[in-house]
Structures are given as C-alpha cells and as structure tokens.
Design a protein around this motif. Structure first.
Motif, PDB file in Angstrom:
ATOM      1  N   LEU A  55      10.792  58.142  39.325  1.00  0.00           N
ATOM      2  CA  LEU A  55      12.082  57.705  40.105  1.00  0.00           C
ATOM      3  C   LEU A  55      12.012  56.430  39.941  1.00  0.00           C
ATOM      4  CD1 LEU A  55      11.857  59.932  43.429  1.00  0.00           C
ATOM      5  CD2 LEU A  55      13.110  60.297  41.395  1.00  0.00           C
ATOM      6  N   SER A  56      11.633  55.733  38.606  1.00  0.00           N
ATOM      7  CA  SER A  56      11.803  54.276  38.545  1.00  0.00           C
ATOM      8  C   SER A  56      13.174  53.576  38.459  1.00  0.00           C
ATOM      9  CB  SER A  56      11.224  53.825  37.265  1.00  0.00           C
ATOM     10  OG  SER A  56      11.858  54.180  36.064  1.00  0.00           O
ATOM     11  N   MET A  57      14.198  54.324  38.057  1.00  0.00           N
ATOM     12  CA  MET A  57      15.384  53.602  38.365  1.00  0.00           C
ATOM     13  C   MET A  57      15.944  53.682  39.482  1.00  0.00           C
ATOM     14  SD  MET A  57      18.991  54.690  38.563  1.00  0.00           S
ATOM     15  CE  MET A  57      19.128  56.531  38.343  1.00  0.00           C
ATOM     16  N   GLU A  58      15.863  54.681  40.543  1.00  0.00           N
ATOM     17  CA  GLU A  58      16.210  54.812  41.751  1.00  0.00           C
ATOM     18  C   GLU A  58      15.602  53.838  42.741  1.00  0.00           C
ATOM     19  OE1 GLU A  58      18.439  56.846  43.165  1.00  0.00           O
ATOM     20  OE2 GLU A  58      18.861  58.215  41.451  1.00  0.00           O
ATOM     21  N   GLU A  59      14.301  53.559  42.243  1.00  0.00           N
ATOM     22  CA  GLU A  59      13.571  52.430  43.156  1.00  0.00           C
ATOM     23  C   GLU A  59      14.393  51.060  42.487  1.00  0.00           C
ATOM     24  OE1 GLU A  59       9.341  52.413  42.494  1.00  0.00           O
ATOM     25  OE2 GLU A  59       9.293  54.583  42.992  1.00  0.00           O
ATOM     26  N   SER A  60      14.686  50.847  41.315  1.00  0.00           N
ATOM     27  CA  SER A  60      15.232  49.619  41.110  1.00  0.00           C
ATOM     28  C   SER A  60      16.762  49.819  41.831  1.00  0.00           C
ATOM     29  CB  SER A  60      15.524  49.613  39.643  1.00  0.00           C
ATOM     30  OG  SER A  60      14.275  49.362  38.890  1.00  0.00           O
ATOM     31  N   TYR A  61      17.483  50.535  41.896  1.00  0.00           N
ATOM     32  CA  TYR A  61      18.527  50.677  42.526  1.00  0.00           C
ATOM     33  C   TYR A  61      18.665  50.292  43.848  1.00  0.00           C
ATOM     34  CZ  TYR A  61      23.075  52.743  44.097  1.00  0.00           C
ATOM     35  OH  TYR A  61      24.527  52.874  44.703  1.00  0.00           O
ATOM     36  N   ALA A  62      17.611  50.722  44.745  1.00  0.00           N
ATOM     37  CA  ALA A  62      17.240  50.368  46.252  1.00  0.00           C
ATOM     38  C   ALA A  62      16.770  48.749  46.043  1.00  0.00           C
ATOM     39  CB  ALA A  62      16.387  51.287  46.712  1.00  0.00           C
ATOM     40  N   GLU A  63      16.035  48.277  45.404  1.00  0.00           N
ATOM     41  CA  GLU A  63      15.664  47.036  45.161  1.00  0.00           C
ATOM     42  C   GLU A  63      16.585  46.156  44.994  1.00  0.00           C
ATOM     43  OE1 GLU A  63      12.583  43.980  45.551  1.00  0.00           O
ATOM     44  OE2 GLU A  63      13.006  45.906  46.290  1.00  0.00           O
ATOM     45  N   ALA A  64      17.514  46.392  44.065  1.00  0.00           N
ATOM     46  CA  ALA A  64      18.707  45.513  43.833  1.00  0.00           C
ATOM     47  C   ALA A  64      19.783  45.451  45.246  1.00  0.00           C
ATOM     48  CB  ALA A  64      19.689  46.267  42.566  1.00  0.00           C
ATOM     49  N   HIS A  65      19.724  46.440  45.833  1.00  0.00           N
ATOM     50  CA  HIS A  65      20.587  46.750  47.165  1.00  0.00           C
ATOM     51  C   HIS A  65      20.047  45.702  48.186  1.00  0.00           C
ATOM     52  CE1 HIS A  65      24.067  49.215  46.618  1.00  0.00           C
ATOM     53  NE2 HIS A  65      23.525  50.014  46.009  1.00  0.00           N
ATOM     54  N   HIS A  66      18.557  45.701  48.171  1.00  0.00           N
ATOM     55  CA  HIS A  66      17.872  45.096  49.144  1.00  0.00           C
ATOM     56  C   HIS A  66      17.955  43.624  48.886  1.00  0.00           C
ATOM     57  CE1 HIS A  66      14.914  44.202  52.205  1.00  0.00           C
ATOM     58  NE2 HIS A  66      13.814  43.656  51.406  1.00  0.00           N
ATOM     59  N   VAL A  67      17.892  43.103  47.715  1.00  0.00           N
ATOM     60  CA  VAL A  67      17.986  41.882  47.373  1.00  0.00           C
ATOM     61  C   VAL A  67      19.282  41.019  47.641  1.00  0.00           C
ATOM     62  CG1 VAL A  67      18.029  39.920  45.461  1.00  0.00           C
ATOM     63  CG2 VAL A  67      16.296  41.660  45.536  1.00  0.00           C
ATOM     64  N   LEU A  68      20.553  42.207  47.298  1.00  0.00           N
ATOM     65  CA  LEU A  68      21.679  41.578  47.728  1.00  0.00           C
ATOM     66  C   LEU A  68      21.994  41.524  48.932  1.00  0.00           C
ATOM     67  CD1 LEU A  68      23.820  43.879  44.997  1.00  0.00           C
ATOM     68  CD2 LEU A  68      23.755  41.044  45.177  1.00  0.00           C
ATOM     69  N   ASN A  69      21.314  42.380  49.922  1.00  0.00           N
ATOM     70  CA  ASN A  69      21.354  42.243  51.279  1.00  0.00           C
ATOM     71  C   ASN A  69      20.753  40.917  51.943  1.00  0.00           C
ATOM     72  OD1 ASN A  69      22.224  43.660  54.100  1.00  0.00           O
ATOM     73  ND2 ASN A  69      19.867  43.756  54.415  1.00  0.00           N
ATOM     74  N   LEU A  70      19.596  40.547  51.451  1.00  0.00           N
ATOM     75  CA  LEU A  70      19.049  39.403  51.856  1.00  0.00           C
ATOM     76  C   LEU A  70      19.887  38.068  51.538  1.00  0.00           C
ATOM     77  CD1 LEU A  70      15.162  40.377  51.101  1.00  0.00           C
ATOM     78  CD2 LEU A  70      16.292  40.080  53.105  1.00  0.00           C
ATOM     79  N   MET A  71      20.405  38.264  50.402  1.00  0.00           N
ATOM     80  CA  MET A  71      21.464  37.067  50.308  1.00  0.00           C
ATOM     81  C   MET A  71      22.681  36.936  50.838  1.00  0.00           C
ATOM     82  SD  MET A  71      19.944  35.452  47.576  1.00  0.00           S
ATOM     83  CE  MET A  71      21.201  34.710  46.501  1.00  0.00           C
ATOM     84  N   GLY A  72      23.101  38.097  51.449  1.00  0.00           N
ATOM     85  CA  GLY A  72      24.089  38.091  52.176  1.00  0.00           C
ATOM     86  C   GLY A  72      25.544  38.619  51.119  1.00  0.00           C
ATOM     87  N   ASP A  73      25.058  39.231  50.325  1.00  0.00           N
ATOM     88  CA  ASP A  73      25.930  39.350  48.997  1.00  0.00           C
ATOM     89  C   ASP A  73      26.225  40.950  48.878  1.00  0.00           C
ATOM     90  OD1 ASP A  73      26.705  37.099  48.074  1.00  0.00           O
ATOM     91  OD2 ASP A  73      25.142  36.938  46.736  1.00  0.00           O
ATOM     92  N   LYS A  74      25.613  41.765  50.059  1.00  0.00           N
ATOM     93  CA  LYS A  74      25.854  43.242  49.976  1.00  0.00           C
ATOM     94  C   LYS A  74      27.452  43.464  49.908  1.00  0.00           C
ATOM     95  CE  LYS A  74      24.578  47.384  52.333  1.00  0.00           C
ATOM     96  NZ  LYS A  74      23.789  47.993  53.554  1.00  0.00           N
ATOM     97  N   GLY A  75      27.793  44.305  48.847  1.00  0.00           N
ATOM     98  CA  GLY A  75      29.241  44.907  49.014  1.00  0.00           C
ATOM     99  C   GLY A  75      30.102  43.895  48.000  1.00  0.00           C
ATOM    100  N   LYS A  76      29.560  42.752  47.818  1.00  0.00           N
ATOM    101  CA  LYS A  76      30.298  41.550  46.885  1.00  0.00           C
ATOM    102  C   LYS A  76      30.141  41.976  45.558  1.00  0.00           C
ATOM    103  CE  LYS A  76      30.094  38.123  50.370  1.00  0.00           C
ATOM    104  NZ  LYS A  76      29.788  36.838  50.958  1.00  0.00           N
TER     105      LYS A  76
END
Length: 298
Positions: free
Chosen positions: A57-78
């Motif tokens: 499930l490597s792509m799914e793990e990358s997908y979740a991690e990308a969302h996590h980084v964006l969330n920490l940056m305050g860019d979630k949804g942007k």
C-alpha cells in the motif's frame, strides 16, 4: 508564505510534485521547500508508490503522508493531493490510469501561460502513464527526475528500480527531461546536528521534519544511513527550478535502460539534460532561511 520581496508574475512557474513521500524521510523536506517558495504556483502533490518491498500500500501511505505535511503547514485544502499509480507499469505500452496521471494531463493542456514543471522524487510511473494516455503533453511540460544511476554505465538505483518500464517510456518520448542521477543527488549531504540546529527549532513543521528523519534513521539496522549523516537527495528538484545551474549539466542522448538498470547508448537524436553537479549550499540555505522566516511569521 509572504516574504519581504515579491517574485514578478511573469517569472513564476506552475509546479506539480510527484513524491513517494512515505518511502523514507527526505521527500518531506523537498515538499516543504516547494510550499515555501514564492516563485512556485503549487498545483498539487501526486502520491507515488515506492514498490512492494515494505508494503503493498505504498502509494496510499504516500497519500496520507502528503496530507499530514500539508496539515502541519496550514495548507490543508489549499494544495490538492492526488493518488498516483499504486504500482509500476506492467509493460511499456500499458498506462496505469490514476488521478495523478490525469492531473498531469490537465495541467499540461491548460492554457495557463506560466511554464509547467513536474518533479518526480520517486518512479516515473505517473509521467509515463500520462504520456501514453495523452501524447500531446510531451512538449507542454518540463520533467525533473531524481533517479537513475550514474553515467555512462548506470547501476542499481531505487527510484529507477521501482519502474524501469516507465523510465524507458519517458526516455523514448520528447518530454523535456532533467535527470539528477544517484551520484549527483548524493551530493546533498547534511549532518543530523546541522538539521537539529537549522530545522528542528522552526515551528511544528520543523520539529516534525527533524523527528521523522531521526525515527527513520533509528529504525534502519542495515548500515544505511551511516548514523550521523543523511542526503537530502530530493531537494535539487526544487532548487534547480529556481536556478537551473547552467554549468552543472550536459545534454546527453537518452539511453535505453536494461532490466539490471544499465544504460544502453543506442541513439543520438533524443537529448536529455543530465546533471553532474548541484549546489548543496544554495539549496539547503534557501530551505533553512524560508523555514525560519515561515516559523517567525506564524
């Protein structure tokens, strides 16, 4: 991020990031660097697979991690996150249809006048698939790939290993390609002490960047990484757009790549840009400065 200077609109570029961000610990640094760079109009992150050696499930793990980084940056949804191919192409004629490949096609065929870069921090599956799905994209974007072995002979290299078919499709196309091979991206050496001083103190995202790298380092028992050093090998994909190091590359005929990842030099017409040097000081200091300024403004 707002800085004390502005990049003139005609000098800005569109950027799509294709990243196997949960594979190890350096993609996160490149993604954050891109998000903090005002020259870039960030059009999205495409989650890439990183083979099946650790998970199916490597792509799914990358997908979740990308969302996590964006969330920490305050860019979630942007900044949108797209799912790329879940696995490598089965051959050189069959694309793996995905949100990510469709996003590349949509952006490439857009009438937006800003130049489009698509950077690949893992395999080339989504670029090759997009090209096979819609060949018109081949001269409407510039691709930067962190991957492949050193020239002239090639060698085993992780990003290439995860989809040799895709690499051959891209090499055989007319897509403008900037390749940063293994011996060159390995120049991006940093020490863990340097990262503790220059990254960890700067906000929630700085703390996360440092701690997730340390965690990955602690979990590896096979002699890599060495213990106190790392290579932020994906980061040149960001800095080379800002400054393309005109004396750091040569144009080479695109090779064909064998199953054991060796280069076969079989033609002279299709040329790609192959880097032999990247400026680690410029790349890392720009990232450190932007991260510090971002944390202060927050």
């Amino acid at each position: 991020m707002e800085l004390s200077f502005q990049v003139p609109d005609q000098k800005r570029v569109r950027l799509l990031i294709n990243s196997d961000v949960k594979n190890e610990a350096d993609d996160q640094y490149a993604i954050v660097h891109a998000l903090l760079t005002p020259m870039f109009i960030n059009k999205g992150i495409i989650a890439a697979h990183f083979g099946t050696w650790r998970t199916t499930l490597s792509m799914e793990e990358s997908y979740a991690e990308a969302h996590h980084v964006l969330n920490l940056m305050g860019d979630k949804g942007k900044v949108p996150v797209y799912k790329g191919a879940p696995a490598a192409m089965p051959d050189e004629k069959t694309p793996v249809v995905s949100e990510g490949a469709k996003a590349i096609i949509k952006e490439a065929l857009s009438d937006d006048p800003h130049r489009l870069f698509v950077v690949f921090l893992g395999p080339l599956t989504d670029l090759a698939s997009a090209y096979l799905m819609e060949p018109r994209i081949e001269e409407r974007l510039t691709a930067i790939w962190i991957g492949g072995g050193s020239y002239p002979n090639g060698e085993t290299e992780f990003n290439l290993m995860n989809d040799i078919h895709a690499a051959n499709v891209v090499m055989n196309s007319r897509i403008p390609l900037w390749q940063v091979p293994r011996n060159v991206y390995g120049m991006m050496r940093v020490s863990l002490a340097e990262l503790e001083c220059r990254v960890k103190p700067h906000g929630e995202i700085g703390k996360y960047l440092f701690e997730q790298l340390i965690k990955f380092n602690d979990e590896q028992a096979n002699g890599w990484p060495r213990g106190e050093s790392w290579s932020l090998g994906d980061s040149p994909a960001i800095s080379l757009i800002m400054d393309d190091h005109e004396f750091g590359y040569v144009m080479k005929p695109a090779p064909r790549i064998t199953n054991d990842m060796r280069y076969v030099h079989h033609q002279e017409e299709r040329l790609i840009r192959v880097y032999h040097h990247v400026d680690a000081r410029y790349t890392l200091e720009d990232m450190y400065a932007k991260l510090e300024l971002f944390a202060k403004k927050r």
